[in-house]
Design a protein around this motif. Structure first.
Motif, PDB file in Angstrom:
ATOM      1  N   LYS A 195      18.333  35.521  10.807  1.00  0.00           N
ATOM      2  CA  LYS A 195      17.750  35.967  12.073  1.00  0.00           C
ATOM      3  C   LYS A 195      18.450  37.205  12.631  1.00  0.00           C
ATOM      4  CE  LYS A 195      16.699  34.649  16.801  1.00  0.00           C
ATOM      5  NZ  LYS A 195      16.781  33.608  17.826  1.00  0.00           N
ATOM      6  N   GLU A 196      19.766  37.164  12.729  1.00  0.00           N
ATOM      7  CA  GLU A 196      20.495  38.292  13.306  1.00  0.00           C
ATOM      8  C   GLU A 196      20.259  39.563  12.491  1.00  0.00           C
ATOM      9  OE1 GLU A 196      24.639  38.464  15.466  1.00  0.00           O
ATOM     10  OE2 GLU A 196      24.954  38.390  13.283  1.00  0.00           O
ATOM     11  N   VAL A 197      20.257  39.442  11.174  1.00  0.00           N
ATOM     12  CA  VAL A 197      20.011  40.601  10.314  1.00  0.00           C
ATOM     13  C   VAL A 197      18.630  41.186  10.602  1.00  0.00           C
ATOM     14  CG1 VAL A 197      19.607  41.310   7.917  1.00  0.00           C
ATOM     15  CG2 VAL A 197      21.605  39.939   8.492  1.00  0.00           C
ATOM     16  N   HIS A 198      17.624  40.332  10.689  1.00  0.00           N
ATOM     17  CA  HIS A 198      16.267  40.821  10.951  1.00  0.00           C
ATOM     18  C   HIS A 198      16.167  41.506  12.318  1.00  0.00           C
ATOM     19  CE1 HIS A 198      14.156  39.482   7.411  1.00  0.00           C
ATOM     20  NE2 HIS A 198      14.700  38.286   7.517  1.00  0.00           N
ATOM     21  N   LEU A 199      16.827  40.951  13.328  1.00  0.00           N
ATOM     22  CA  LEU A 199      16.798  41.567  14.663  1.00  0.00           C
ATOM     23  C   LEU A 199      17.462  42.942  14.659  1.00  0.00           C
ATOM     24  CD1 LEU A 199      17.601  38.457  16.887  1.00  0.00           C
ATOM     25  CD2 LEU A 199      15.380  39.606  16.590  1.00  0.00           C
ATOM     26  N   GLN A 244      23.281  40.153   4.633  1.00  0.00           N
ATOM     27  CA  GLN A 244      23.198  41.600   4.593  1.00  0.00           C
ATOM     28  C   GLN A 244      21.745  42.027   4.736  1.00  0.00           C
ATOM     29  OE1 GLN A 244      23.899  45.197   1.438  1.00  0.00           O
ATOM     30  NE2 GLN A 244      25.133  43.393   1.173  1.00  0.00           N
ATOM     31  N   GLY A 245      21.556  43.107   5.437  1.00  0.00           N
ATOM     32  CA  GLY A 245      20.243  43.737   5.535  1.00  0.00           C
ATOM     33  C   GLY A 245      20.362  45.167   5.079  1.00  0.00           C
ATOM     34  N   VAL A 246      19.300  45.677   4.495  1.00  0.00           N
ATOM     35  CA  VAL A 246      19.267  47.063   4.036  1.00  0.00           C
ATOM     36  C   VAL A 246      17.998  47.706   4.566  1.00  0.00           C
ATOM     37  CG1 VAL A 246      19.248  48.605   2.036  1.00  0.00           C
ATOM     38  CG2 VAL A 246      20.514  46.446   1.925  1.00  0.00           C
ATOM     39  N   ALA A 247      18.154  48.795   5.302  1.00  0.00           N
ATOM     40  CA  ALA A 247      17.013  49.573   5.794  1.00  0.00           C
ATOM     41  C   ALA A 247      17.013  50.909   5.069  1.00  0.00           C
ATOM     42  CB  ALA A 247      17.124  49.791   7.303  1.00  0.00           C
ATOM     43  N   ARG A 248      15.865  51.262   4.494  1.00  0.00           N
ATOM     44  CA  ARG A 248      15.745  52.513   3.741  1.00  0.00           C
ATOM     45  C   ARG A 248      14.855  53.486   4.509  1.00  0.00           C
ATOM     46  NH1 ARG A 248      15.713  48.296   0.480  1.00  0.00           N
ATOM     47  NH2 ARG A 248      17.202  48.215  -1.240  1.00  0.00           N
ATOM     48  N   PHE A 249      15.315  54.724   4.561  1.00  0.00           N
ATOM     49  CA  PHE A 249      14.611  55.781   5.291  1.00  0.00           C
ATOM     50  C   PHE A 249      14.407  56.993   4.397  1.00  0.00           C
ATOM     51  CE2 PHE A 249      16.456  53.190   8.554  1.00  0.00           C
ATOM     52  CZ  PHE A 249      15.542  53.221   9.583  1.00  0.00           C
ATOM     53  N   ARG A 250      13.388  57.780   4.747  1.00  0.00           N
ATOM     54  CA  ARG A 250      13.121  59.054   4.082  1.00  0.00           C
ATOM     55  C   ARG A 250      12.991  60.112   5.168  1.00  0.00           C
ATOM     56  NH1 ARG A 250       8.723  62.329   3.022  1.00  0.00           N
ATOM     57  NH2 ARG A 250       8.927  63.575   1.126  1.00  0.00           N
ATOM     58  N   ALA A 251      13.663  61.236   4.939  1.00  0.00           N
ATOM     59  CA  ALA A 251      13.584  62.356   5.884  1.00  0.00           C
ATOM     60  C   ALA A 251      13.418  63.653   5.103  1.00  0.00           C
ATOM     61  CB  ALA A 251      14.856  62.431   6.736  1.00  0.00           C
ATOM     62  N   LEU A 275      11.087  61.874   9.855  1.00  0.00           N
ATOM     63  CA  LEU A 275      11.996  60.767   9.530  1.00  0.00           C
ATOM     64  C   LEU A 275      11.166  59.489   9.598  1.00  0.00           C
ATOM     65  CD1 LEU A 275      14.760  59.411   9.101  1.00  0.00           C
ATOM     66  CD2 LEU A 275      15.141  59.623  11.559  1.00  0.00           C
ATOM     67  N   ARG A 276      11.132  58.752   8.482  1.00  0.00           N
ATOM     68  CA  ARG A 276      10.311  57.542   8.426  1.00  0.00           C
ATOM     69  C   ARG A 276      11.079  56.385   7.816  1.00  0.00           C
ATOM     70  NH1 ARG A 276       5.227  57.633   9.528  1.00  0.00           N
ATOM     71  NH2 ARG A 276       4.767  55.899   8.151  1.00  0.00           N
ATOM     72  N   HIS A 277      10.883  55.227   8.392  1.00  0.00           N
ATOM     73  CA  HIS A 277      11.393  53.989   7.807  1.00  0.00           C
ATOM     74  C   HIS A 277      10.479  53.638   6.645  1.00  0.00           C
ATOM     75  CE1 HIS A 277      11.278  49.536   7.491  1.00  0.00           C
ATOM     76  NE2 HIS A 277      12.587  49.705   7.493  1.00  0.00           N
ATOM     77  N   GLU A 278      11.073  53.284   5.505  1.00  0.00           N
ATOM     78  CA  GLU A 278      10.261  52.916   4.341  1.00  0.00           C
ATOM     79  C   GLU A 278      10.253  51.417   4.088  1.00  0.00           C
ATOM     80  OE1 GLU A 278      11.362  55.508   1.036  1.00  0.00           O
ATOM     81  OE2 GLU A 278       9.697  56.775   1.690  1.00  0.00           O
ATOM     82  N   THR A 279      11.418  50.795   3.971  1.00  0.00           N
ATOM     83  CA  THR A 279      11.479  49.356   3.716  1.00  0.00           C
ATOM     84  C   THR A 279      12.753  48.773   4.311  1.00  0.00           C
ATOM     85  OG1 THR A 279      12.670  49.548   1.616  1.00  0.00           O
ATOM     86  CG2 THR A 279      10.263  49.554   1.489  1.00  0.00           C
ATOM     87  N   SER A 280      12.734  47.457   4.494  1.00  0.00           N
ATOM     88  CA  SER A 280      13.933  46.718   4.872  1.00  0.00           C
ATOM     89  C   SER A 280      13.986  45.435   4.061  1.00  0.00           C
ATOM     90  CB  SER A 280      13.927  46.366   6.365  1.00  0.00           C
ATOM     91  OG  SER A 280      14.113  47.509   7.159  1.00  0.00           O
ATOM     92  N   ASP A 281      15.190  45.008   3.726  1.00  0.00           N
ATOM     93  CA  ASP A 281      15.415  43.770   2.986  1.00  0.00           C
ATOM     94  C   ASP A 281      16.526  42.995   3.679  1.00  0.00           C
ATOM     95  OD1 ASP A 281      13.726  44.421   0.657  1.00  0.00           O
ATOM     96  OD2 ASP A 281      15.257  45.931   0.249  1.00  0.00           O
ATOM     97  N   ALA A 282      16.467  41.672   3.595  1.00  0.00           N
ATOM     98  CA  ALA A 282      17.529  40.800   4.096  1.00  0.00           C
ATOM     99  C   ALA A 282      17.891  39.822   2.996  1.00  0.00           C
ATOM    100  CB  ALA A 282      17.068  40.046   5.346  1.00  0.00           C
TER     101      ALA A 282
END
Length: 136
Positions: free
Chosen positions: A78-82, A123-130, A106-113
């Motif tokens: 939960k905390e990771v997702h928030l 762990q959470g990972v947020a991937r971005f493209r700019a 700048l765009r968010h592409e994906t997130s994983d938990a």
């Protein structure tokens, strides 16, 4: 000449530490390039990044693929997702100012938990493209 990747990281950091909802979820501006010893959880780190030439025949440009990692010891995801959602809200299509460069988008592409290998850390990972281009 400045590095567009470094200037983007500086601008992303500035946007994250200035984002009140994110800082509240983290219990402070716990966003690190280099993690201090014994950090309080949760926190965010800069992860791997890739920079590629994105120039056209007439314009110079750079494509950036970068990750932000969330670290949590709270039970469950939960905390990771928030925190991931707060990061996405702070950065997706943000209009950041970079020294010597212009942020095209700048765009968010994906997130994983996921649960960490130790079975206790999440762990959470947020991937971005700019895309950036030099300012004249």
């Amino acid at each position: 000449m400045s590095s567009p990747a470094w200037e983007l990281q500086r601008a992303v950091y500035g946007a994250l530490v200035a984002d009140a909802p994110l800082v509240a979820l983290l219990g402070g501006a716990r966003i690190y390039d280099e993690v201090p010893r014994g950090p309080a959880f949760p926190y965010v780190t800069f992860g791997p990044s890739t920079t590629r030439d994105w120039s056209t025949g007439t314009e110079s440009g750079t494509e950036h693929l970068f990750t932000l990692r969330v670290w949590s010891k709270a039970g469950g995801e939960k905390e990771v997702h928030l925190v991931l959602e707060a990061i996405r809200a702070a950065l997706h299509e943000a209009l950041l100012t970079l020294d010597g460069h212009r942020l095209v988008h700048l765009r968010h592409e994906t997130s994983d938990a996921m649960r960490g290998a130790d079975g206790e850390t999440y762990q959470g990972v947020a991937r971005f493209r700019a895309v950036t281009e030099p300012q004249p």
